[in-house]
Motif scaffolding. Structure first.
Motif, PDB file in Angstrom:
ATOM      1  N   SER A 179       5.138   1.667   3.216  1.00  0.00           N
ATOM      2  CA  SER A 179       4.829   0.447   3.964  1.00  0.00           C
ATOM      3  C   SER A 179       5.523  -0.735   3.309  1.00  0.00           C
ATOM      4  O   SER A 179       5.310  -1.001   2.124  1.00  0.00           O
ATOM      5  CB  SER A 179       3.311   0.222   3.979  1.00  0.00           C
ATOM      6  OG  SER A 179       2.978  -0.830   4.849  1.00  0.00           O
ATOM      7  N   THR A 183       5.629  -4.029   4.953  1.00  0.00           N
ATOM      8  CA  THR A 183       4.860  -5.237   5.257  1.00  0.00           C
ATOM      9  C   THR A 183       3.364  -4.951   5.439  1.00  0.00           C
ATOM     10  O   THR A 183       2.641  -5.751   6.029  1.00  0.00           O
ATOM     11  CB  THR A 183       5.459  -5.968   6.487  1.00  0.00           C
ATOM     12  OG1 THR A 183       5.610  -5.049   7.578  1.00  0.00           O
ATOM     13  CG2 THR A 183       6.825  -6.539   6.171  1.00  0.00           C
ATOM     14  N   ASN A 184       2.942  -3.807   4.945  1.00  0.00           N
ATOM     15  CA  ASN A 184       1.522  -3.457   4.770  1.00  0.00           C
ATOM     16  C   ASN A 184       0.768  -2.938   5.982  1.00  0.00           C
ATOM     17  O   ASN A 184      -0.393  -2.542   5.859  1.00  0.00           O
ATOM     18  CB  ASN A 184       0.743  -4.618   4.113  1.00  0.00           C
ATOM     19  CG  ASN A 184      -0.531  -4.135   3.456  1.00  0.00           C
ATOM     20  OD1 ASN A 184      -0.591  -2.977   3.017  1.00  0.00           O
ATOM     21  ND2 ASN A 184      -1.545  -4.967   3.389  1.00  0.00           N
ATOM     22  N   ASN A 185       1.381  -2.925   7.161  1.00  0.00           N
ATOM     23  CA  ASN A 185       0.644  -2.395   8.320  1.00  0.00           C
ATOM     24  C   ASN A 185       0.312  -0.911   8.145  1.00  0.00           C
ATOM     25  O   ASN A 185      -0.842  -0.495   8.327  1.00  0.00           O
ATOM     26  CB  ASN A 185       1.469  -2.582   9.600  1.00  0.00           C
ATOM     27  CG  ASN A 185       1.565  -4.031  10.007  1.00  0.00           C
ATOM     28  OD1 ASN A 185       0.576  -4.629  10.399  1.00  0.00           O
ATOM     29  ND2 ASN A 185       2.753  -4.606   9.898  1.00  0.00           N
ATOM     30  N   GLY A 197       0.206   0.633   5.454  1.00  0.00           N
ATOM     31  CA  GLY A 197      -0.709   0.723   4.312  1.00  0.00           C
ATOM     32  C   GLY A 197      -2.156   0.580   4.746  1.00  0.00           C
ATOM     33  O   GLY A 197      -3.034   1.316   4.289  1.00  0.00           O
ATOM     34  N   VAL A 198      -2.409  -0.373   5.648  1.00  0.00           N
ATOM     35  CA  VAL A 198      -3.783  -0.576   6.139  1.00  0.00           C
ATOM     36  C   VAL A 198      -4.259   0.682   6.862  1.00  0.00           C
ATOM     37  O   VAL A 198      -5.368   1.180   6.622  1.00  0.00           O
ATOM     38  CB  VAL A 198      -3.852  -1.811   7.078  1.00  0.00           C
ATOM     39  CG1 VAL A 198      -5.191  -1.879   7.793  1.00  0.00           C
ATOM     40  CG2 VAL A 198      -3.605  -3.093   6.291  1.00  0.00           C
ATOM     41  N   ARG A 241      -4.952   3.530   4.394  1.00  0.00           N
ATOM     42  CA  ARG A 241      -6.202   3.391   3.628  1.00  0.00           C
ATOM     43  C   ARG A 241      -7.420   3.715   4.503  1.00  0.00           C
ATOM     44  O   ARG A 241      -8.391   4.292   4.023  1.00  0.00           O
ATOM     45  CB  ARG A 241      -6.290   1.993   2.998  1.00  0.00           C
ATOM     46  CG  ARG A 241      -5.354   1.859   1.791  1.00  0.00           C
ATOM     47  CD  ARG A 241      -5.508   0.538   1.082  1.00  0.00           C
ATOM     48  NE  ARG A 241      -4.896  -0.560   1.811  1.00  0.00           N
ATOM     49  CZ  ARG A 241      -3.596  -0.863   1.776  1.00  0.00           C
ATOM     50  NH1 ARG A 241      -2.764  -0.160   1.033  1.00  0.00           N
ATOM     51  NH2 ARG A 241      -3.120  -1.879   2.475  1.00  0.00           N
ATOM     52  N   GLU A 297       1.396   6.145  -2.354  1.00  0.00           N
ATOM     53  CA  GLU A 297       2.366   5.282  -1.679  1.00  0.00           C
ATOM     54  C   GLU A 297       3.788   5.688  -2.076  1.00  0.00           C
ATOM     55  O   GLU A 297       4.064   5.906  -3.254  1.00  0.00           O
ATOM     56  CB  GLU A 297       2.106   3.821  -2.074  1.00  0.00           C
ATOM     57  CG  GLU A 297       3.029   2.850  -1.370  1.00  0.00           C
ATOM     58  CD  GLU A 297       2.700   1.393  -1.668  1.00  0.00           C
ATOM     59  OE1 GLU A 297       1.759   1.128  -2.451  1.00  0.00           O
ATOM     60  OE2 GLU A 297       3.404   0.527  -1.109  1.00  0.00           O
ATOM     61  N   GLU A 319       7.232   4.465  -2.830  1.00  0.00           N
ATOM     62  CA  GLU A 319       7.760   3.145  -3.191  1.00  0.00           C
ATOM     63  C   GLU A 319       9.260   3.203  -3.413  1.00  0.00           C
ATOM     64  O   GLU A 319       9.762   4.126  -4.055  1.00  0.00           O
ATOM     65  CB  GLU A 319       7.089   2.648  -4.467  1.00  0.00           C
ATOM     66  CG  GLU A 319       5.627   2.300  -4.280  1.00  0.00           C
ATOM     67  CD  GLU A 319       5.020   1.833  -5.593  1.00  0.00           C
ATOM     68  OE1 GLU A 319       5.031   0.620  -5.845  1.00  0.00           O
ATOM     69  OE2 GLU A 319       4.571   2.707  -6.366  1.00  0.00           O
ATOM     70  N   VAL A 375      -0.556  -8.955   9.710  1.00  0.00           N
ATOM     71  CA  VAL A 375      -0.826  -7.563   9.364  1.00  0.00           C
ATOM     72  C   VAL A 375      -2.062  -7.084  10.115  1.00  0.00           C
ATOM     73  O   VAL A 375      -3.039  -7.831  10.272  1.00  0.00           O
ATOM     74  CB  VAL A 375      -1.048  -7.438   7.834  1.00  0.00           C
ATOM     75  CG1 VAL A 375      -1.349  -6.000   7.444  1.00  0.00           C
ATOM     76  CG2 VAL A 375       0.170  -7.941   7.084  1.00  0.00           C
TER      77      VAL A 375
END
Ligand SMILES: Cc1cc2nc3c(=O)[nH]c(=O)nc-3n(C[C@H](O)[C@H](O)[C@H](O)COP(=O)(O)O)c2cc1C
Length: 174
Positions: free
Chosen positions: A9, A11-13, A15-16, A19, A31, A33, A144
């Motif tokens: 991820s 820009t974290n979308n 990632g959300v 999780r 993750e 990376e 996000v």
């Protein structure tokens, strides 16, 4: 019967979403990376261009062995109508023999990213695994996705695949 949620991820979308899925299925969360950080407009343009060309980026070593897991929840996103360089690198390295892969993708477009799904599914098969089902979630480029917005489609998807969403006793974190 151990689960792993592994995702990239920027820009974290994703990632959300990752999780939230991990919260429900338990097991491990890892993750993917990149070695080189992407920043700003150049990061965007370079990312789109690299994705379009199907390039792989350098990713940090992953400190786990796929052989410890049965179900892989793999999270990625769409860049320039393609999979991302980090996911390309991961798929190039991963040993997915006999693994059940549940693919989840985030993207800004309303359409189902079928081309990306097919291309990732083919690579998973070349590595000996099988994509059992795919979830794609539409995000906004402006903010996000919230955990609440990610939870419902993720939970529906897991239930549809008869995957327990009660992670108690399943998670190595407890
Ligand atoms: C470089 C770049 C290119 C993108 N190209 C597309 C695209 O072709 N189609 C699409 O639906 N979304 C596209 N997006 C939007 C992302 O897929 C979406 O924001 C996604 O949720 C990002 O995931 P992340 O926040 O986990 O990094 C693009 C985003 C970036 C940064």
């Amino acid at each position: 019967m151990k689960n792993i949620v592994v995702y990239y991820s920027w820009t974290n979308n994703t990632g959300v979403v990752a999780r939230e899925i991990h919260d429900m299925v338990g097991g491990d969360l890892k993750e993917i990376e990149e070695v080189k950080q992407r920043t700003g407009g150049m990061g965007f343009a370079g990312g789109a261009f690299s994705a379009l060309l199907g390039l792989k980026s350098k990713i940090k070593p992953m400190d786990f062995s796929m052989s410890d897991y049965e179900n892989i929840f793999l999270g990625g996103q769409v860049w320039a109508s393609h999979s991302t360089p980090a996911i390309n690198a991961f798929l190039d390295k991963a040993d997915l023999r006999d693994k059940k892969v549940y693919l989840f993708l985030t993207k800004a477009d309303d359409k189902v990213p079928q081309k990306v799904i097919d291309s990732i599914s083919q690579r998973v098969e070349r590595k000996g695994g099988k994509v059992i089902d795919t979830l794609s979630i539409t995000t906004s480029m402006k903010s996000v996705i919230s955990p609440e917005a990610a939870r419902k489609p993720a939970e529906d998807w897991l239930r549809k695949n008869s995957i327990s969403v009660d992670s108690y006793g399943n998670s190595s974190d407890i």
